[in-house]
Scaffold this active site. Structure first.
Site, PDB file in Angstrom:
ATOM      1  N   TYR A 181       0.837  -1.191   0.000  1.00  0.00           N
ATOM      2  CA  TYR A 181       0.000   0.000   0.000  1.00  0.00           C
ATOM      3  C   TYR A 181       0.882   1.255   0.000  1.00  0.00           C
ATOM      4  O   TYR A 181       0.661   2.183  -0.779  1.00  0.00           O
ATOM      5  CB  TYR A 181      -0.941   0.001   1.219  1.00  0.00           C
ATOM      6  CG  TYR A 181      -1.698   1.295   1.339  1.00  0.00           C
ATOM      7  CD1 TYR A 181      -2.790   1.559   0.511  1.00  0.00           C
ATOM      8  CD2 TYR A 181      -1.307   2.272   2.251  1.00  0.00           C
ATOM      9  CE1 TYR A 181      -3.470   2.762   0.586  1.00  0.00           C
ATOM     10  CE2 TYR A 181      -1.976   3.488   2.330  1.00  0.00           C
ATOM     11  CZ  TYR A 181      -3.056   3.725   1.495  1.00  0.00           C
ATOM     12  OH  TYR A 181      -3.710   4.921   1.565  1.00  0.00           O
ATOM     13  N   ARG A 228       1.669   8.110  12.876  1.00  0.00           N
ATOM     14  CA  ARG A 228       1.231   9.312  13.584  1.00  0.00           C
ATOM     15  C   ARG A 228      -0.282   9.463  13.569  1.00  0.00           C
ATOM     16  O   ARG A 228      -0.893   9.896  14.546  1.00  0.00           O
ATOM     17  CB  ARG A 228       1.881  10.546  12.939  1.00  0.00           C
ATOM     18  CG  ARG A 228       1.573  11.843  13.644  1.00  0.00           C
ATOM     19  CD  ARG A 228       1.810  13.029  12.727  1.00  0.00           C
ATOM     20  NE  ARG A 228       1.060  12.865  11.465  1.00  0.00           N
ATOM     21  CZ  ARG A 228       1.357  13.499  10.336  1.00  0.00           C
ATOM     22  NH1 ARG A 228       2.370  14.328  10.284  1.00  0.00           N
ATOM     23  NH2 ARG A 228       0.626  13.297   9.248  1.00  0.00           N
ATOM     24  N   ARG A 238     -10.515   4.042   9.186  1.00  0.00           N
ATOM     25  CA  ARG A 238      -9.536   3.596   8.186  1.00  0.00           C
ATOM     26  C   ARG A 238      -8.443   2.853   8.932  1.00  0.00           C
ATOM     27  O   ARG A 238      -7.998   3.303   9.987  1.00  0.00           O
ATOM     28  CB  ARG A 238      -8.919   4.800   7.464  1.00  0.00           C
ATOM     29  CG  ARG A 238      -9.823   5.382   6.407  1.00  0.00           C
ATOM     30  CD  ARG A 238      -9.101   6.473   5.665  1.00  0.00           C
ATOM     31  NE  ARG A 238      -8.613   7.488   6.595  1.00  0.00           N
ATOM     32  CZ  ARG A 238      -8.723   8.799   6.393  1.00  0.00           C
ATOM     33  NH1 ARG A 238      -9.255   9.242   5.291  1.00  0.00           N
ATOM     34  NH2 ARG A 238      -8.252   9.655   7.271  1.00  0.00           N
ATOM     35  N   PHE A 298      14.160  19.925  -1.153  1.00  0.00           N
ATOM     36  CA  PHE A 298      12.850  19.343  -1.424  1.00  0.00           C
ATOM     37  C   PHE A 298      12.734  17.922  -0.862  1.00  0.00           C
ATOM     38  O   PHE A 298      11.721  17.559  -0.281  1.00  0.00           O
ATOM     39  CB  PHE A 298      12.621  19.355  -2.943  1.00  0.00           C
ATOM     40  CG  PHE A 298      11.376  18.676  -3.400  1.00  0.00           C
ATOM     41  CD1 PHE A 298      10.134  19.236  -3.136  1.00  0.00           C
ATOM     42  CD2 PHE A 298      11.423  17.496  -4.114  1.00  0.00           C
ATOM     43  CE1 PHE A 298       8.978  18.622  -3.571  1.00  0.00           C
ATOM     44  CE2 PHE A 298      10.268  16.875  -4.545  1.00  0.00           C
ATOM     45  CZ  PHE A 298       9.041  17.440  -4.275  1.00  0.00           C
TER      46      PHE A 298
END
Lengths: 487, 367
Positions: A181, A228, A238, A298
């Site tokens: 996933y 978290r 979920r 980034f």
């Protein structure tokens, strides 16, 4: 406006306040968007970017001009997919083909979608998706191929996941499913970005030869978010924590949140942290392959944040009670440290690895594995930035022949001599102390100190001098009186 | 381990083959190569189940060249696996006593010389030596991060590392290579495993002594350990390499579990296996501990009792030492197969059994 609670917090955490001020004052973007050259559609795209992303909007807009627009559009495409996937008001029969075909609409300047529920926060992006397509058609073909490929694969992955009703009802089963996933929602992003960086010649092409590195980049971020968000996701029904993990600690997932299961829940979260932490060294390895500063910033900022978040979640029972996040001061400090060079980012990783190591609890079944995972991070950093302290063998140290030679005998003799010196110094000190003591005691005796009384009282077991005044005189006279009687 | 293409039958002599590591190597060789002949050379006889298999036993003492020469006069091994040695344990580790040094040197250095010379005389040209990572780290003065085979040795001051280093250099010397000897040396770090009574017991004893509440230094120093099965894997691979391609000839290899771990966490995990988790742990600065160690040494100097803390153990406890095993991976194909956490659990389970057996023996004796 900062709230009163914020003011109070930063009064007691001055260093964090300093970090915020420092970041705001001293941070200079490597590159800046040139809005004067942007058409209205592109401006609209950046508006969507700022609307849909809290964490990525700023770093994307500081990217190298070559990648600024492609990465922004890449983000919006994936956000579009995510908005469809997340929306529980869309029926699965409609959702599945939408996800699988999403990549086909990227070049269609007329396509948009208003089927999202009214409460879906990013629905506007899909309603006006044609602006994204218009800008998409303007970027280089090489970039379009990469973005479309990843969008296609992610859409199919999400469709598979959404279709698997069993998973939706009971959550993710195995660690393998969990990582799969994370691969679809984050690992693929890592791949897409890496291909963009390499295509733009801003990263080392070798990164594409080591796909496990870019995979780890996405996995660490996604797994950290999943850890978290446990409470929030649970409230929204979920389930991403794999059953393979939590079933070792509780029978039903809900039981993790019961106060009486706190210890079990913490052990479970430790195992989740461990799985994520084992990716950290590969993330550092990946970042070593970035050649350009804005691209480095980034990729490095989210990684540092993830390490800090993992540390925050580790051995923290609040994780199961409410949403926790790192403070703004910490975030600013991390941003400052993550926008310079690899060594500073390594320092951040090591700092948080050691914090985790210090919080580690020996009663936890994964205690040693977590310690080893932290050690793995330290060891990797040591490989690129070796420690240089006086305690490390100097680089010029020569191999000698290990033997019991004359030279060594001489060294031993020297040592023995040094030992004797120490002994003599010791004796000298002892003798000096003895003489001084003798002189002082002698002087006290000379001026009439009654050592005999002190000894007699000590023999009786009175270790402290009597406190009441007058007692001393009584004792003295008592002893003296005894003496007189005998006379 | 990957099964090698069929190897011709070989005769391997294992010195110290009744010891902790040696016996495990003998067993692994018998399992993996049923058609090989294994000879155990030791002062103690190996266990019954080893003797029942394709092996024989020669009783000999490595410190006596006549004893070793006599042993070799009867056998012509294809390869000698030299494991015999002494590890000065506990307070002897930091000893500076000359007599103690003579004893360690005689077994580890002279013993190796005796075995190697006898092997050469018998016509054997292949030799694997169990060295130790202490050949580098036993100077106690330095931290060793990612040390590898290029890290210089010869600076060791403790008896064990110094004697092992002298022996390793003797084994790998040019002089022997010129005579046609193919030799390699393995440098394992601290080995733990079922059957070990030195390391686990030392750490376990701290629980009873109430010495689990302290951490000397900052507690951030990393340390290498190796589980016995992994050490055995490395030895078997080295033996097979020497009997086939011999690409390892002339080389030394660090071997470890490749899982350096915070030194004090290793202790805490081990204690936890015995149900002991200290309620608190106080960090004692190195300098304070060093003075305390000195004081303890002074006290024990007069009382003659054994102390847990001395200056040497303080140095050992605050430093970092772990190795890079790339060379063993590349040349020998070494990969640790049992993780360290699992290794500690197995070792402690075995030590618990041992303690229970001891308790039984004691209660039977008193009854």
């Amino acid at each position: 406006m900062p709230s009163a609670a914020d003011v109070a917090y930063y009064l007691f955490h001055i260093s964090e306040l300093r970090a915020i001020i420092q970041w705001k004052t001293w941070h200079n973007p490597v590159h800046e968007r040139d809005e004067s050259k942007e058409g209205p559609d592109l401006k609209e795209c950046f508006r969507f970017l700022n609307l849909t992303s809290r964490s990525f909007a700023a770093v994307i807009q500081e990217l190298h001009p070559e990648l600024l627009v492609p990465v922004c559009l890449f983000y919006l495409c994936l956000r579009g997919l995510d908005t469809i996937e997340d929306d529980m008001t869309i029926d699965i029969a409609q959702k599945e083909p939408l996800l699988r075909q999403f990549h086909e609409h990227l070049e269609d300047e007329t396509w948009n979608f208003d089927g999202n529920g009214p409460n879906e926060k990013d629905r506007e992006l899909l309603v006006k998706f044609e602006v994204v397509a218009k800008e998409f058609n303007k970027v280089k073909e090489e970039y379009r191929v990469i973005i479309a490929d990843i969008t296609k694969r992610m859409g199919n992955g999400m469709a598979d996941y959404a279709k698997n009703a069993d998973q939706n009802a009971n959550g993710v089963k195995t660690i393998k499913d969990y990582e799969l996933y994370c691969h679809y929602v984050a690992g693929l992003v890592g791949e897409g970005l890496t291909r963009l960086f390499v295509e733009a010649k801003l990263a080392n092409p070798a990164l594409l030869q080591r796909p496990e590195l870019m995979e780890s980049m996405g996995q660490l971020l996604q797994q950290t978010n999943i850890i978290r968000d446990i409470r929030e996701d649970h409230d929204d029904k979920r389930y991403f924590w794999p059953k393979e993990v939590w079933s070792k600690y509780v029978n039903k997932f809900d039981e993790l949140f019961l106060p009486e299961n706190q210890e079990k829940a913490l052990q479970c979260s430790s195992e989740m942290v461990l799985i994520a932490l084992n990716r950290a060294d590969e993330c550092l390895f990946y970042m070593a392959g970035i050649k350009e500063q804005s691209v480095f910033n980034f990729v490095a900022i989210p990684q540092s944040m993830a390490m800090a978040t993992l540390e925050l979640c580790f051995q923290n029972p609040t994780l199961f009670e409410r949403n926790i996040k790192i403070t703004k001061g910490t975030a600013c400090q991390l941003m400052t440290e993550s926008t310079q060079n690899l060594q500073l980012v390594c320092d951040v990783f090591r700092r948080y690895a050691r914090k985790i190591h210090r919080k580690n609890n020996p009663s936890d079944p994964h205690f040693l594995d977590i310690s080893i995972a932290c050690g793995k991070i330290e060891r990797f950093i040591e490989g690129i930035f070796p420690t240089q302290t006086p305690r490390v063998l100097p680089p010029g140290a020569e191999q000698t022949v290990a033997q019991d030679s004359e030279e060594e005998a001489k060294r031993k003799a020297d040592q023995a001599e040094a030992k004797q010196d120490v002994l003599y110094i010791g004796i000298a000190i002892a003798v000096t102390l003895a003489i001084i003591s003798a002189v002082m005691i002698g002087a006290a005796w000379f001026f009439g100190a009654r050592f005999d009384l002190a000894f007699a009282e000590l023999k009786k077991g009175n270790l402290k001098p009597p406190k009441e005044s007058g007692v001393l005189e009584n004792i003295a006279s008592a002893y003296d009186a005894q003496g007189h009687n005998e006379l | 381990m990957i099964a090698l293409p069929s190897m011709p039958p070989a005769h391997v002599l294992v010195t110290g083959g009744s010891g902790f590591l040696g016996a495990a190597i003998v067993k692994a060789l018998l399992d993996r190569h049923p058609d090989w002949t294994i000879t155990v050379l030791d002062i103690h006889a190996p266990s019954e189940d080893i003797l029942r298999r394709n092996s024989s036993f020669v009783e000999a003492d490595v410190t006596s060249s006549s004893s070793i020469n006599a042993a070799f006069s009867k056998i012509q091994p294809d390869l000698v696996m030299h494991c015999a040695g002494i590890v000065p344990a506990r307070r002897h580790r930091y000893s500076t006593n000359q007599k103690q040094w003579e004893k360690v040197k005689t077994i580890n250095y002279q013993g190796t010389k005796n075995v190697l010379n006898a092997a050469l005389a018998s016509g054997c040209r292949k030799f694997v030596y169990t060295s130790s990572c202490t050949v580098v780290i036993d100077d106690l003065a330095h931290d060793y991060f990612n040390m590898n085979e290029k890290t210089p040795l010869g600076h060791a001051t403790l008896h064990y590392g110094k004697s092992k280093g002298m022996a390793e250099q003797y084994v790998l010397s040019h002089e022997h290579a010129e005579k046609g000897l193919q030799a390699c040396a393995l440098r394992p770090c601290t080995i733990i495993g079922p059957g070990d009574t030195a390391v686990i017991s030392l750490i376990h004893d701290l629980i009873a002594k109430g010495e689990t509440y302290f951490i000397i230094g900052d507690g951030d120093n990393l340390y290498d350990f190796i589980y016995i099965d992994n050490a055995v894997v490395a030895h078997v691979l080295a033996i097979e390499n020497m009997l086939t391609t011999a690409t390892a000839a002339g080389e030394a290899f660090f071997i470890s579990n490749e899982e350096p771990v915070y030194f004090w966490d290793f202790f805490a995990y081990l204690w936890a296996q015995f149900g002991h988790v200290p309620r608190f742990r106080v960090k004692i600065p190195m300098a304070v501990a060093w003075v305390a160690g000195l004081a303890a040494e002074v006290v024990t100097y007069f009382t003659g009792a054994a102390a847990t803390v001395d200056r040497g153990s303080v140095w050992d406890a605050v430093r970092t030492q772990y190795s890079d095993n790339s060379k063993a991976r590349d040349i020998l194909g070494y990969r640790p197969k049992i993780g360290l956490a699992e290794g500690v659990r197995r070792s402690c389970a075995d030590y618990k059994d041992y303690l229970a057996r001891q308790a039984n023996v004691d209660s039977n004796e008193t009854a």
